[in-house]
Design a protein around this motif. Structure first.
Motif, PDB file in Angstrom:
ATOM      1  N   SER A  64       6.886  11.373  -0.284  1.00 18.42           N
ATOM      2  CA  SER A  64       6.593  11.927  -1.577  1.00 18.42           C
ATOM      3  C   SER A  64       5.369  13.063  -1.335  1.00 18.42           C
ATOM      4  O   SER A  64       4.397  12.769  -0.655  1.00 18.42           O
ATOM      5  N   ASP A  89       6.913   3.215 -12.702  1.00 21.42           N
ATOM      6  CA  ASP A  89       7.549   2.700 -11.437  1.00 21.42           C
ATOM      7  C   ASP A  89       7.669   3.754 -10.568  1.00 21.42           C
ATOM      8  O   ASP A  89       7.418   3.845  -9.316  1.00 21.42           O
ATOM      9  N   GLU A  90       7.925   4.969 -11.195  1.00 25.36           N
ATOM     10  CA  GLU A  90       8.467   6.115 -10.201  1.00 25.36           C
ATOM     11  C   GLU A  90       7.129   6.857  -9.556  1.00 25.36           C
ATOM     12  O   GLU A  90       6.972   6.998  -8.390  1.00 25.36           O
ATOM     13  N   ASN A 123       4.361   4.889  -9.033  1.00 21.41           N
ATOM     14  CA  ASN A 123       3.781   3.835  -8.128  1.00 21.41           C
ATOM     15  C   ASN A 123       4.594   3.995  -6.831  1.00 21.41           C
ATOM     16  O   ASN A 123       3.842   3.900  -5.562  1.00 21.41           O
ATOM     17  N   ASP A 124       5.867   4.418  -6.790  1.00 18.18           N
ATOM     18  CA  ASP A 124       6.523   4.484  -5.557  1.00 18.18           C
ATOM     19  C   ASP A 124       6.167   5.679  -4.950  1.00 18.18           C
ATOM     20  O   ASP A 124       6.114   5.746  -3.742  1.00 18.18           O
ATOM     21  N   PRO A 159       1.702   5.158  -4.486  1.00 17.25           N
ATOM     22  CA  PRO A 159       1.067   3.618  -4.623  1.00 17.25           C
ATOM     23  C   PRO A 159      -0.402   3.564  -4.702  1.00 17.25           C
ATOM     24  O   PRO A 159      -0.971   4.395  -4.174  1.00 17.25           O
TER      25      PRO A 159
END
Length: 308
Positions: A75, A109-110, A112-113, A116
């Protein structure tokens, strides 16, 4: 993809934990190759055509998975920036509370992925820093959810923000969703009530016909409309523009169309006198002429006066 491979008990073929069996046992070699080719076919079926061509010549599923992880399994801050910009522009608008909360949760959620939250891995901390970080993250999500709602939820939003301690974002969503359903039921009830009043007005209103004035029904009657038995007579909806009296319309007026055979007079003396006097009296005078009563009626009146 991880969930699908784990459910089919083939996750060890991609993470490299399953060792290739020795070649001196051909039965194991054949079974392993068959399962390995099956996992490769699943991976290729879920890849883009361009990416599929770049991993087509790998022999094991573990090699394909490792190559894909090296190229796409990271990421960047650019991806996080794009997600944060999308989150900042997301508002409720015309969407329902359920749809709006689902959009926000997907973006959260995206993020956090891709980025994180830090957490303790030594398990020797005594300050409970991991729980404090998660609590701060929940408060930030709650504020984002509250500030992006429509103004119709301003009252319940203020009540939630004044609660100590602050609820989780999932609990706040349930409260807002309950308030939305309450508003929908109240709006539906008020709409049905207005339709009922409108229907009642239409039933009570009688449009004028043949140049007659509009007449409204009344649910009550005066004492004059009560007969000798105590029952109330229903109010009449007819009005004669020729006689200027209620009880019949101009299409049923005897003075215009003629009296029926065997007609003996009106049951209501007041209507008979008014209709008879209006026919023979002057328009501008309220006095009744002498020929408004017959000789027989005059003699009867005279005999009554003599008896008194």
């Amino acid at each position: 993809m991880f969930i699908s491979l784990s459910a089919k008990n083939k996750l060890r073929f991609v993470d490299g934990s399953l060792v290739i069996p020795n070649k001196d046992k051909p039965e194991y070699i054949i079974a392993w190759e068959r399962c390995n080719n099956l996992v490769i076919s699943w991976l290729l079926a879920n890849l883009d055509n361009i990416v599929k061509k770049s991993v087509l010549f790998f022999e094991t599923a573990a090699d394909i998975w490792k190559d894909l992880e090296e190229r796409f399994g990271y990421s960047s801050i650019t991806q996080v920036c794009a997600l944060e910009h999308k989150l900042a522009e997301t508002t409720q608008g015309t969407a329902s509370v359920f749809e709006f909360y689902t959009q926000l949760k997907t973006i959260w959620d995206e993020i956090n992925d891709a980025h994180p939250l830090p957490h303790c891995t030594c398990h020797k901390c005594t300050c409970n820093l991991t729980q404090k970080i998660r609590t701060r993250d929940q408060e930030q999500k709650l504020i984002q959810f509250m500030m992006k709602l429509n103004e119709c939820f301003s009252t319940v939003r203020g009540n939630i923000l004044m609660t100590q301690p602050l609820p989780k974002v999932a609990q706040a969503y349930r409260i807002i969703a309950h308030e939305e359903r309450h508003k929908e039921v109240a709006q539906l009830y008020s709409h049905n009530e207005s339709l009922a009043f409108s229907a009642a007005d239409k039933r009570n209103f009688k449009p004028h016909q043949n140049n007659q004035p509009p007449i409204y029904q009344k649910s009550y009657s005066s004492n004059k409309s009560t007969n000798l038995t105590g029952n109330k007579r229903p109010s009449s909806h007819y009005y004669c523009t020729h006689c200027k009296v209620p009880g019949h319309n101009i299409e049923r007026c005897f003075k215009i169309h003629g009296f029926p055979p065997g007609f003996k007079g009106f049951k209501d003396r007041r209507v008979a006198v008014v209709s008879h006097s209006s026919e023979y009296s002057d328009p501008g005078s309220s006095e009744i002429k002498a020929d408004s009563i017959t000789t027989e009626q005059f003699n009867q009146l005279l005999s009554l006066l003599q008896q008194q």
